[in-house]
Design an enzyme around this catalytic site. Structure first.
Site, PDB file in Angstrom:
ATOM      1  N   THR A  44      34.046  37.669  32.748  1.00  0.00           N
ATOM      2  CA  THR A  44      35.022  38.708  32.832  1.00  0.00           C
ATOM      3  C   THR A  44      34.355  39.803  33.707  1.00  0.00           C
ATOM      4  O   THR A  44      35.175  40.510  34.424  1.00  0.00           O
ATOM      5  CB  THR A  44      35.142  39.182  31.264  1.00  0.00           C
ATOM      6  OG1 THR A  44      35.882  38.128  30.592  1.00  0.00           O
ATOM      7  CG2 THR A  44      36.277  40.319  31.499  1.00  0.00           C
ATOM      8  N   HIS A  47      34.889  38.709  37.313  1.00  0.00           N
ATOM      9  CA  HIS A  47      36.303  39.161  37.710  1.00  0.00           C
ATOM     10  C   HIS A  47      36.209  40.803  37.987  1.00  0.00           C
ATOM     11  O   HIS A  47      36.683  41.068  39.081  1.00  0.00           O
ATOM     12  CB  HIS A  47      37.265  38.784  36.484  1.00  0.00           C
ATOM     13  CG  HIS A  47      37.540  37.337  36.234  1.00  0.00           C
ATOM     14  ND1 HIS A  47      38.226  36.623  36.851  1.00  0.00           N
ATOM     15  CD2 HIS A  47      37.161  36.537  35.413  1.00  0.00           C
ATOM     16  CE1 HIS A  47      38.482  35.439  36.687  1.00  0.00           C
ATOM     17  NE2 HIS A  47      37.702  35.505  35.487  1.00  0.00           N
TER      18      HIS A  47
END
Length: 346
Positions: A44, A47
């Protein structure tokens, strides 16, 4: 004078991040202030660092990101009585409301008002972090800072694998990033009869073998569906753990699962994925589960137990260590897929 600390800040709506001097967070009455000892980079976080479509739609710079960590409590709020200065801790990263229908029925991990540390509010890529006491998980002091820092992602793997029965079953792990590698180890510890690990990266496939995969398949060198058909006598695998988020790999996962099998999806595709629902889900009677976070705090108990028993060993996948100031080296390795878990040390 306000005390200052170093932190990795997502400062702009663009690729990258910056090391900045920012104020040490205050400790509220129901909070604890933690000196971060180790913090690991999650998919994450990648990202967010890369500023892809998902992060553009979700996060609001500037803020401190990062959500996996271990540390030592250095201050407690006036209303905190179950945590002491000096405690070794990690944290459940979903901050929940406690009063929605999900929270009230034992499903706080899918709280309607969830805020995620390092996504919706300041995170732990910093020297200190302040968090609600109700989110704190006390660690055994004998657990190293590095191992303790990866309990949160290990919990994702535990939740994914153990969302249904595993013992004696065939399991496919699609995507051998760090959490996929952890899922391999959890499946082995949970008695899976055979574990197929799929990826496009030889480095990570080698790690998957070390973590207990019985079969490692490079998905560009062999047809995953043909491999599964051959090795399962055309039956398909009982459980698919989808960790890649790639549209082709996800479609293959639904095609390789056996009739009546389970597909548990932890990955975060950055755009909509096309699946043959009629033939690959409905007519096969497949159970599909979206996995988010960890069950609070059942998954944490399972995770701590697996670590303390030695049945799951995360050391092989903690491949790199950097000072917090060298965070870009860690992110570059993650983007290239040339690492397992990267741990930063403030």
């Amino acid at each position: 004078m306000t005390k200052m600390m170093k932190a990795v800040v997502k400062s702009k709506k663009a690729k990258g991040a910056e090391l900045q001097e920012v104020p040490v967070p205050e400790c509220g009455a129901q909070e604890v202030l933690i000196k971060v000892k180790a913090t690991s980079i999650c998919g994450t976080d990648v990202h967010i660092y890369a500023w892809d479509e998902w992060s553009q739609s979700r996060v609001k710079p500037p803020y401190i990101f990062g959500h996996e960590f271990s540390g030592e409590v250095v201050e407690t709020g006036d209303l905190v009585h179950n945590i002491q200065v000096g405690d070794h801790v990690s944290a459940e990263t979903h901050i929940v409301c406690g009063h929605c229908a999900q929270c009230m029925t034992g499903n706080a991990h899918i709280c309607q008002e969830t805020q995620i540390i390092g996504v919706d509010r300041d995170g732990c890529f910093a020297e200190y972090i302040s968090l609600p006491a109700q989110n704190i998980w006390k660690n055994d002091p004998s657990l190293s800072w590095d191992r303790a820092s990866v309990q949160e992602p290990l919990g994702n793997a535990v939740h994914t694998v153990l969302a249904g029965e595993v013992s004696g079953k065939t399991v496919a792990v699609i995507g051998c990033g760090p959490i996929g590698l952890m899922a391999v180890s959890v499946a082995k510890a949970s008695g899976a009869s055979r574990i197929f690990a799929f990826d496009l990266n030889d480095y990570r496939l080698n790690l998957a073998e070390k973590m207990g995969a019985t079969d490692t398949i490079h998905s560009m060198h062999a047809d995953p569906l043909e491999v599964v058909r051959k090795e399962t006598n055309n039956a398909g695998v009982d459980v698919v753990c989808e960790m890649s988020g790639h549209p082709v790999a996800m479609d293959q996962g639904f095609k390789m699962v056996t009739n009546g099998g389970r597909v548990s999806i932890l990955s975060l595709p950055v755009r909509p994925v096309e699946i043959d629902v009629t033939n690959d889900i409905v007519f096969k009677g497949v159970t599909v589960q979206g996995i988010t976070g960890r069950k609070m705090f059942q998954t944490w108990q399972q995770t701590a137990g697996l670590l303390s028993s030695g049945q799951v060993d995360v050391d092989p996948i903690i491949t790199h260590h950097f000072d917090l100031a060298d965070f870009e080296k860690g992110f570059n390795l993650m983007l290239k897929g040339e690492c397992g878990k990267v741990v930063l040390h403030p």
